[in-house]
Design a protein around this motif. Structure first.
Motif, PDB file in Angstrom:
ATOM      1  N   GLY A   9       1.082  -1.015  -0.091  1.00 27.15           N
ATOM      2  CA  GLY A   9      -0.193   0.049  -0.040  1.00 27.15           C
ATOM      3  C   GLY A   9       0.735   0.511  -0.087  1.00 27.15           C
ATOM      4  N   ASN A  10       1.689   1.335  -0.307  1.00 31.63           N
ATOM      5  CA  ASN A  10       2.987   2.200  -0.816  1.00 31.63           C
ATOM      6  C   ASN A  10       2.488   3.186  -1.285  1.00 31.63           C
ATOM      7  N   HIS A  11       1.600   3.390  -2.419  1.00 32.65           N
ATOM      8  CA  HIS A  11       1.258   4.393  -3.513  1.00 32.65           C
ATOM      9  C   HIS A  11      -0.355   4.350  -3.201  1.00 32.65           C
ATOM     10  N   ARG A  12      -0.667   3.421  -1.684  1.00 34.11           N
ATOM     11  CA  ARG A  12      -1.629   4.456  -1.491  1.00 34.11           C
ATOM     12  C   ARG A  12      -1.836   5.070  -0.501  1.00 34.11           C
ATOM     13  N   LEU A  13      -0.606   4.838   0.320  1.00 32.91           N
ATOM     14  CA  LEU A  13      -0.036   5.739   1.363  1.00 32.91           C
ATOM     15  C   LEU A  13       0.019   7.071   0.582  1.00 32.91           C
ATOM     16  N   MET A  14       1.061   7.423  -0.234  1.00 33.82           N
ATOM     17  CA  MET A  14       0.959   8.261  -0.715  1.00 33.82           C
ATOM     18  C   MET A  14      -0.019   9.352  -1.721  1.00 33.82           C
ATOM     19  N   ALA A  15      -0.957   8.512  -2.046  1.00 35.45           N
ATOM     20  CA  ALA A  15      -2.330   8.973  -2.785  1.00 35.45           C
ATOM     21  C   ALA A  15      -3.227   9.925  -1.465  1.00 35.45           C
ATOM     22  N   ALA A  16      -2.940   9.490  -0.647  1.00 37.14           N
ATOM     23  CA  ALA A  16      -3.535   9.858   0.760  1.00 37.14           C
ATOM     24  C   ALA A  16      -2.914  11.086   1.211  1.00 37.14           C
ATOM     25  N   ARG A  17      -2.010  10.868   1.506  1.00 37.20           N
ATOM     26  CA  ARG A  17      -1.229  12.320   2.037  1.00 37.20           C
ATOM     27  C   ARG A  17      -1.197  13.595   0.912  1.00 37.20           C
ATOM     28  N   GLU A  18      -2.052  12.558  -0.380  1.00 36.90           N
ATOM     29  CA  GLU A  18      -2.009  13.995  -1.463  1.00 36.90           C
ATOM     30  C   GLU A  18      -3.349  14.399  -1.590  1.00 36.90           C
ATOM     31  N   HIS A  19      -4.195  13.813  -0.713  1.00 35.81           N
ATOM     32  CA  HIS A  19      -5.947  13.873  -0.877  1.00 35.81           C
ATOM     33  C   HIS A  19      -6.041  15.028   0.466  1.00 35.81           C
ATOM     34  N   GLY A  20      -5.214  14.308   1.207  1.00 38.99           N
ATOM     35  CA  GLY A  20      -5.142  15.688   2.261  1.00 38.99           C
ATOM     36  C   GLY A  20      -5.551  14.281   3.815  1.00 38.99           C
ATOM     37  N   LEU A  21      -5.869  13.239   3.533  1.00 39.49           N
ATOM     38  CA  LEU A  21      -6.133  12.483   4.229  1.00 39.49           C
ATOM     39  C   LEU A  21      -4.411  12.316   5.940  1.00 39.49           C
ATOM     40  N   THR A  22      -5.060  12.480   7.127  1.00 41.61           N
ATOM     41  CA  THR A  22      -4.488  12.512   7.976  1.00 41.61           C
ATOM     42  C   THR A  22      -4.520  11.073   8.698  1.00 41.61           C
ATOM     43  N   VAL A  23      -5.612  10.258   8.954  1.00 40.89           N
ATOM     44  CA  VAL A  23      -5.107   8.981   9.700  1.00 40.89           C
ATOM     45  C   VAL A  23      -5.846   8.040   8.782  1.00 40.89           C
ATOM     46  N   LEU A  24      -5.043   6.940   8.834  1.00 38.00           N
ATOM     47  CA  LEU A  24      -5.293   5.799   7.841  1.00 38.00           C
ATOM     48  C   LEU A  24      -5.444   4.304   8.628  1.00 38.00           C
ATOM     49  N   PRO A  25      -5.981   3.939   7.916  1.00 36.58           N
ATOM     50  CA  PRO A  25      -6.563   2.518   8.916  1.00 36.58           C
ATOM     51  C   PRO A  25      -4.630   1.675   8.377  1.00 36.58           C
ATOM     52  N   VAL A  26      -3.823   0.499   9.564  1.00 36.58           N
ATOM     53  CA  VAL A  26      -3.139   0.446   9.001  1.00 36.58           C
ATOM     54  C   VAL A  26      -3.006  -1.097   9.950  1.00 36.58           C
ATOM     55  N   VAL A  27      -2.668  -1.849   9.244  1.00 36.77           N
ATOM     56  CA  VAL A  27      -2.162  -3.591   9.487  1.00 36.77           C
ATOM     57  C   VAL A  27      -0.664  -3.509  10.080  1.00 36.77           C
ATOM     58  N   TRP A  28      -0.263  -3.753  11.342  1.00 41.19           N
ATOM     59  CA  TRP A  28       0.615  -3.497  11.622  1.00 41.19           C
ATOM     60  C   TRP A  28       1.456  -5.298  11.466  1.00 41.19           C
ATOM     61  N   VAL A  29       2.251  -5.338  11.253  1.00 34.59           N
ATOM     62  CA  VAL A  29       3.652  -6.514  11.363  1.00 34.59           C
ATOM     63  C   VAL A  29       4.734  -7.093  11.706  1.00 34.59           C
ATOM     64  N   ASP A  30       4.216  -7.997  12.736  1.00 36.65           N
ATOM     65  CA  ASP A  30       5.420  -8.137  13.471  1.00 36.65           C
ATOM     66  C   ASP A  30       6.536  -8.918  13.088  1.00 36.65           C
TER      67      ASP A  30
END
Length: 464
Positions: free
Chosen positions: A62-83
């Motif tokens: 989801g690297n490019h989805r993160l970039m798109a979210a920032r460009e769109h102005g989103l400040t919070v995202l759902p994340v699945v953390w993997v250890d």
């Protein structure tokens, strides 16, 4: 209940986090189209979650989805953390990219999905890409050498979409082939039916920006499109099916049905039209264009079908296929039984209902009905929704609407009158008709039908 088979499960957790805690992976070799994803967020919202490594905050999926979210102005995202450790993180990063590379498309299924949308916003596809899917100019690289790639038009006659586009090249070519056989549905009908009404209807025509009675370039006689007749017969009947047409009109549906090996019976009020249709059938038979049963036309009122058409085992019909009068849009005769002469729309609907009920009584228990209609206007210029009224009538007779489609027709003279009509009354020039397919019985049986046989018009199903 214990699992039957153990499987590895990465230690993970879900959280809504600020985008500043996430970092696009510095080693990600993938270069995606962020703009497409921004458009998707705009059209669809942000869905799903990005996958990130817990210890570093690096995004693995989801690297490019993160970039798109920032460009769109989103400040919070759902994340699945993997250890996971760094090596496992890189493996996840690589396989997430590679699995997409290895995927392929069913091009026909993709075209159907895209064409079924009102627009392509938020899909990542453009109109020219959809057009290429519908009419590919050459086989794709992925197609085996010994399997020629067919467009949807080649497989089904025209693409099986809810927009049937008579303006496209594949449609025009197929129609020209039918007309080259000598298909002349206007025989038996007086010219200039459209607009040739009484004074009130002439006033209505003028209100709609149409030419009055007697105009040369504007007046004309509607003719059923043979390609539409071919498609509906091929798609919703099998060879040998008996077809009943309560509003036969010209010869098109009967001749096309007989050419395709269907047994057609049409009921038509005007004797001169039945005579002209019969002459056309004799001509086709003499030229070897009809090798199966010839079409049959019966003079009579569609409301009297129960008396006109016997209900025997061999005379029970598997399809009701017709195009009724569009109220008073065209006046076909002065016969009081002619529905196009009805004094009011309500009176027209009463007779129309009686005719469809009579035809329904001659259908098999598991049958289709295809009815082509269009909206018309009353004398005040308001729309009378004949397609919707047809569906209401059919529902009352036990039919269920199975498919609806729009037939987009060439603009023709509509292009000449569109500007003046719009400026006078803000009315849009109508360049489409509605096609409705109804069913009653066990619809599950349709799923076992073989693919429709789509042959050439001039050389059908192996004929010489």
């Amino acid at each position: 209940m214990p699992l039957q088979k153990a499987f590895p499960l990465v230690k993970q957790s879900y959280e809504l986090v600020g985008v500043d805690r996430l970092t696009p992976h510095p080693d990600n070799p993938r270069r995606g189209d962020v703009g497409v994803l921004v458009d998707s967020i705009e059209a669809n919202g942000f869905y799903g979650a990005v996958v990130a490594q817990l210890s570093t905050g690096y995004v693995l999926a989801g690297n490019h989805r993160l970039m798109a979210a920032r460009e769109h102005g989103l400040t919070v995202l759902p994340v699945v953390w993997v250890d996971v450790d760094d090596e496992a993180a890189l493996r996840i990063l690589l396989v997430d990219n590679r699995s997409n590379d290895l995927a392929d498309y069913d091009q026909d299924a993709l075209a159907v999905l895209l064409a079924g949308l009102e627009d392509l916003a938020g899909t990542g596809y453009a109109e020219h890409e959809l057009a290429a899917l519908l009419e590919p100019s050459e086989p794709p690289d992925s197609a085996p050498d010994d399997v020629p790639r067919q467009s949807l038009a080649e497989r089904f006659g025209v693409p099986p979409f809810t927009l049937l586009d008579a303006r496209r090249g594949y449609w025009r070519d197929r129609k020209a082939a039918w007309l080259s056989l000598g298909l002349r549905s206007e025989l038996g009908r007086s010219g200039g039916l459209t607009g040739s009404f009484d004074d009130a209807a002439r006033a209505k025509a003028a209100y709609n920006g149409q030419a009055p009675t007697g105009a040369s370039w504007e007046a004309g006689t509607s003719i059923f499109d043979p390609v539409l007749a071919e498609l509906l017969l091929r798609w919703y009947t099998a060879p040998g099916t008996a077809v009943l047409d309560p509003f036969a009109g010209g010869a098109v549906r009967g001749l096309v049905a007989a050419r395709l090996g269907r047994r057609y019976t049409g009921v038509e009020l005007r004797a001169e039209q039945v005579e002209a249709n019969g002459q056309a059938a004799v001509d086709w038979m003499g030229r070897g264009l009809l090798t199966a049963a010839a079409p049959q036309w019966i003079v009579g009122d569609a409301r009297d079908i129960r008396a006109l058409v016997p209900n025997t085992a061999s005379g029970t019909y598997g399809m009701l296929f017709t195009c009724p009068p569009y109220f008073d849009l065209e006046r076909y005769s002065d016969d009081p039984a002619d529905l196009s002469t009805a004094a009011s729309y309500e009176q027209f609907l009463d007779g129309y209902t009686d005719a469809l009920a009579a035809a329904t009584d001659r259908m098999t228990d598991n049958a289709f009905a295809a009815i082509v209609t269009g909206a018309v206007r009353d004398r005040h210029g308001y729309v009378l929704d004949l397609p919707a009224d047809t569906s209401r009538i059919m529902a009352g007779l036990g039919w269920r609407l199975y498919q609806d489609a729009v037939l987009a027709t060439p603009t023709g003279s509509a292009g000449l009158r569109a500007a003046s009509a719009f400026l006078k009354s803000r009315k849009l020039a109508r360049v489409h008709q509605m096609v409705a397919v109804y069913h009653r019985g066990d619809i599950g049986a349709v799923r076992s039908w073989p693919a429709p046989e789509v042959g050439e018009v001039l050389e059908l199903d192996g004929e010489d």
